[in-house]
Design a protein around this motif. Structure first.
Motif, short mmCIF file in Angstrom:
data_model
loop_
_atom_site.label_atom_id
_atom_site.label_comp_id
_atom_site.label_asym_id
_atom_site.label_seq_id
_atom_site.Cartn_x
_atom_site.Cartn_y
_atom_site.Cartn_z
N ALA A 68 100.90 101.29 62.30
CA ALA A 68 100.51 99.74 62.36
C ALA A 68 100.12 99.46 61.00
CB ALA A 68 98.95 99.81 63.02
N LEU A 69 99.77 100.19 60.04
CA LEU A 69 99.64 99.97 58.66
C LEU A 69 101.11 100.18 57.80
CD1 LEU A 69 96.26 101.34 57.58
CD2 LEU A 69 96.69 99.34 58.32
N SER A 70 102.08 100.62 58.50
CA SER A 70 103.46 100.74 57.99
C SER A 70 104.30 99.62 58.19
CB SER A 70 104.07 102.19 58.05
OG SER A 70 104.35 102.03 59.49
N ILE A 71 104.13 98.88 59.02
CA ILE A 71 105.03 97.74 59.53
C ILE A 71 104.95 96.42 58.50
CG2 ILE A 71 105.70 95.99 61.46
CD1 ILE A 71 104.47 98.02 63.13
N PRO A 72 105.79 96.13 57.91
CA PRO A 72 106.05 94.88 56.92
C PRO A 72 106.15 93.72 57.65
CG PRO A 72 107.98 96.34 56.56
CD PRO A 72 107.34 96.78 57.79
N MET A 73 106.18 92.63 56.78
CA MET A 73 106.59 91.30 57.11
C MET A 73 107.71 90.98 56.31
SD MET A 73 105.02 87.78 58.70
CE MET A 73 104.42 87.27 57.10
N HIS B 102 114.87 89.56 54.20
CA HIS B 102 115.20 89.26 55.59
C HIS B 102 115.53 90.44 56.12
CE1 HIS B 102 115.27 84.99 54.05
NE2 HIS B 102 115.02 84.85 55.32
N GLY B 103 115.24 90.48 57.37
CA GLY B 103 115.63 91.63 58.13
C GLY B 103 117.14 91.95 58.61
N LYS C 260 112.53 96.12 50.11
CA LYS C 260 111.20 95.97 51.06
C LYS C 260 110.13 96.88 50.86
CE LYS C 260 114.26 94.36 54.86
NZ LYS C 260 115.48 94.31 54.16
N ALA C 261 110.46 98.15 50.57
CA ALA C 261 109.35 99.14 50.17
C ALA C 261 108.30 98.45 49.34
CB ALA C 261 109.86 100.19 49.71
#
Length: 261
Positions: free
Chosen positions: A171-176, A54-55, A29-30
């Motif tokens: 806010a800038l660190s939240i991935p999708m 996926h989460g 994910k990173a």
């Protein structure tokens, strides 16, 4: 349910494989989750790679269930190549819409941080948190009260500036992640091509036609996206993006009658 078709099977295998690697071998994910466009960790290839991450197991299961339920019939109609094109166009389109809205929101947030930094006050701090970080506001309520009692204290001023900066950085660190955009695209296509097919859904004691199910789901996702509950981690606008790009692509293909099937 139709037998699983080749492209659906391959997508299923890839999603499960990448989930296993990400959860059990080393984190993907990173680097490969879709980061906000304004983030220094954003890369253009993430518009594709995020679709295969996926989460959690529940997230993976729900997406893959939708893929094997509705995907095979579309692949049989379109063929492998067209189905794969559809899958990636809707998935990438979902990421584009989500990122576009995220870019606007983060740009607004950056402006709010700049304005506050130039004039840090207790009222301004409370207003910033209530508008942009409501959950964080509850967590920092004691600090807000202390700042109001000591509005000229440099320690409180500097800490408040750091806090608003942290809100922006978070806010800038939240991935999708997730194939949901493409799956909602598949759902949209199914509803458009087979509008009167009756679906039997869990927890619904009566059949519902595909066109009504798709319309309800689309409206629900639009409402949820506009509400934008901060405790809600679902990328509603990505779902809407998948459905929107599916509609556009099907309408385009519909003008190419000789090449559609």
């Amino acid at each position: 349910m139709l037998a699983i078709t080749p492209t659906v099977r391959n997508l299923l295998i890839l999603n499960i494989l990448f989930y296993f690697i990400d959860s059990s071998v080393f984190s993907l994910k990173a680097d490969f989750a879709l980061r906000p466009v304004m983030s220094p960790d954003f890369h253009i290839f993430q518009f594709v790679s995020y679709m295969f991450l996926h989460g959690g197991i529940g997230h993976l299961f729900s997406n893959m269930f939708g893929l094997i339920m509705f995907g095979p019939l579309l692949e049989r109609i379109w063929g492998q190549k067209r189905f794969l094109i559809f899958y990636f166009v809707t998935g990438i389109g979902a990421g584009l819409l989500f990122s576009g809205i995220g870019f606007y929101e983060n740009w607004q947030l950056a402006k709010a941080v700049e304005i506050y930094t130039q004039n840090p006050t207790p009222d301004g701090f409370a207003d910033f948190l209530s508008k942009h970080a409501e959950a964080y506001y509850e967590y920092r309520l004691q600090f807000v009260n202390d700042f109001e009692a000591n509005p000229t204290n440099s320690m409180y001023i500097q800490q408040s500036i750091k806090d608003v900066g942290d809100v922006y950085a978070n806010a800038l660190s939240i991935p999708m992640v997730g194939a949901s955009g493409a799956i909602f695209g598949i759902l949209m296509a199914f509803g458009l091509l087979f509008p009167n097919t009756e679906l039997f859904l869990l927890f619904v004691p009566f059949p519902i036609k595909a066109k009504y199910f798709v319309a309800f789901y689309g409206l629900f996702e639009l409402y949820s996206g506009i509400q934008n509950a901060q405790s809600d981690n679902v990328a509603h606008f990505a779902h809407i993006g998948g459905m929107l790009f599916a509609y556009i692509l099907l309408r385009y293909w519909g003008t190419q009658k000789s090449n559609f099937y």
